[in-house]
Design a protein around this motif. Structure first.
Motif, short mmCIF file in Angstrom:
data_model
loop_
_atom_site.label_atom_id
_atom_site.label_comp_id
_atom_site.label_asym_id
_atom_site.label_seq_id
_atom_site.Cartn_x
_atom_site.Cartn_y
_atom_site.Cartn_z
N LYS A 57 -8.58 -23.62 51.29
CA LYS A 57 -8.41 -23.55 52.44
C LYS A 57 -6.80 -23.91 52.69
N ASP B 115 -16.62 -29.61 61.63
CA ASP B 115 -15.20 -30.22 61.41
C ASP B 115 -15.07 -31.68 61.80
N HIS C 204 -12.92 -22.90 62.69
CA HIS C 204 -12.99 -23.31 64.06
C HIS C 204 -12.30 -22.33 65.05
N HIS D 59 -14.12 -33.52 56.84
CA HIS D 59 -12.92 -34.28 56.49
C HIS D 59 -13.28 -35.78 56.35
N HIS E 85 -17.70 -27.77 56.63
CA HIS E 85 -16.34 -28.28 57.07
C HIS E 85 -16.52 -29.80 57.60
ZN LIG Z 1 -11.02 -29.14 59.79
#
Ligand SMILES: [Zn+2]
Length: 442
Positions: free
Chosen positions: A150, A315, A242, A65, A63
């Protein structure tokens, strides 16, 4: 005499099952032999003495970004992957929303993949997006190798990545089930979060605590229950990302017990930070779902220890420093925590040293389970024929994380200034050393 590319001698090898002393031989990017009884003989181009070090299978960060292409002023595949390498991660799964264009069709996937091939120093994998506009593209994305899909049940904050309505959830999950893939979901209730935020802002209540209260645990639970209902209806494999509280995990556990194919991720920040950190650090520690209170952190660790969590991903969700400054109120600052480089440090310090979580459990959640769940057949453990993705860690070394140690494009993180025990000394990707003693080597 056998000739290897790399020999790692006298390390403490940690897998999800066991911890043993041993040697590892690597050739052509693969582990070819693991010897736990007697020392491996043979010559190698490079030999590493791992005495006193623990060897983990490299973290698979499912995970992140990284924002490339199109939003590289926020992060990028080069800086992002370097941060991971410095933190002991050897593979990542990039989320589909923050790049421009977003990963919602085959062309956009190919564009991101070619950039990653050029820039990433660890193994790149990609999530495809599920948005109301792209049901017809899911098959193409799947056939071109996305790790899964996702979707956001509440607004993603990115204009060209819409959140899913229930009709899209139904149609999308039916299609994903037929492809044999998996749907990962950001599960918060749009209505609850929007209404609560509106009430807070109208009343001039805009503190960190107000922000957290505007995204309560019950909002996660509402969305998780709803998406699980669609998983039961369609038979689609579901992964809740999450989860911020064990109360959310319990809903998932109950569904698992009645046979629903659903798994759950949590993140290092929910296991180590609290509302107090948002009060002290502002938007740097803002994320959604938000950080909770200390009792929730302890409960979530119990969920980890008792095997209720499937994976832990960072994340990592970066943004330029200018977007992390509080202007009028915390609702306006851009959420997302920069943490890709710190996952193992946090889990070892907070989990292993403070709460007696076995190292094997940390390996299971960061490497073995992500590999199994997402079909990375040759990754996730240390054994012959597996990819030589390895992390050497000195559990005795303590350090304070400094801003200048971070390899992110923007050197901010709520973990700066904190002291960690367990330093990543060497990171090896496909048999090649990419990070060693604080320096990138690729
Ligand atoms: Zn995320």
């Amino acid at each position: 005499m056998t000739t290897y590319d790399l020999l790692i001698k006298n390390g403490t090898i940690v897998t999800a099952d066991t911890t043993v002393q041993g040697d590892i031989a690597v050739k052509d990017g693969k582990i070819v032999e693991v010897s736990t009884g007697k020392s491996l003989e043979g010559t190698a181009n490079r030999e590493i003495n791992a005495e006193g070090l623990h060897i983990f299978p490299g973290m698979i960060d499912s995970h992140v970004h990284f924002n490339e292409p199109g939003r590289t002023e926020w992060e990028g595949l080069e800086t992002g992957s370097r941060s991971l390498a410095a933190g002991g991660a050897t593979s990542f799964f990039d989320m589909p929303l923050n790049s421009t264009p977003p990963t919602i069709n085959k062309e956009n996937l190919e564009l991101k993949r070619s950039l990653a091939a050029e820039k990433s120093i660890v193994n790149p994998y990609f999530w495809g997006g599920l948005v109301p506009e792209n049901i017809a593209d899911l098959k193409d994305l799947h056939e071109n190798g996305v790790i899964g899909f996702k979707a956001f049940m509440s607004p993603s904050g990115i204009a060209d990545f819409n959140n899913v309505d229930d009709e899209t959830i139904y149609k999308g999950m039916k299609e994903i089930a037929s492809l044999g893939s998996i749907l990962a979901v950001h599960a918060e209730s749009t209505v609850m979060c929007d209404q609560l935020a509106k009430e807070k802002i109208e009343a001039g209540k805009v503190t960190a605590r107000d922000y957290v209260e505007s995204r309560p645990i019950i909002s996660e639970i509402e969305a998780v229950r709803r998406i699980i209902s669609y998983a039961e209806l369609t038979g689609c494999k579901l992964h809740i990302v999450h989860a911020s509280s064990r109360k959310v995990v319990e809903v998932i556990k109950a569904a698992q017990q009645r046979g629903v194919d659903v798994t759950v991720e949590t993140c290092p920040h929910y296991l180590s930070l609290t509302v107090k950190d948002i009060e002290e650090q502002g938007v740097i520690a803002k994320c959604a779902p938000p950080l909770r209170d200390e009792d929730e952190v302890e409960d979530l660790w119990r969920a980890v220890a008792e095997g209720e969590i499937t994976t832990i991903g960072s994340d990592h969700s970066p943004a330029p420093a200018s977007m992390k400054v509080i202007k009028d109120n915390i609702f306006d600052g851009w959420g997302g925590i920069s943490g890709a480089q710190s996952s193992l440090n946090i889990l070892i310090t907070e989990g292993h040293f403070k709460r007696n979580v076995p190292l094997e459990k940390i390996v299971e959640l960061t490497a073995t389970n992500p590999a199994k769940l997402f079909g990375l057949e040759n990754k996730g453990t240390i054994a012959a024929n597996y990819d030589a993705d390895l992390t050497l860690i000195d559990l005795n070394e303590s350090f304070e994380l400094k801003k200048e140690d971070l390899f992110y494009r923007h050197q901010h993180s709520p973990y700066i200034g904190k002291t960690y025990k367990g330093a990543v000394k060497t990171t090896i990707v496909g048999g090649e050393v990419v990070f060693e003693n604080g320096q990138l080597t690729k």
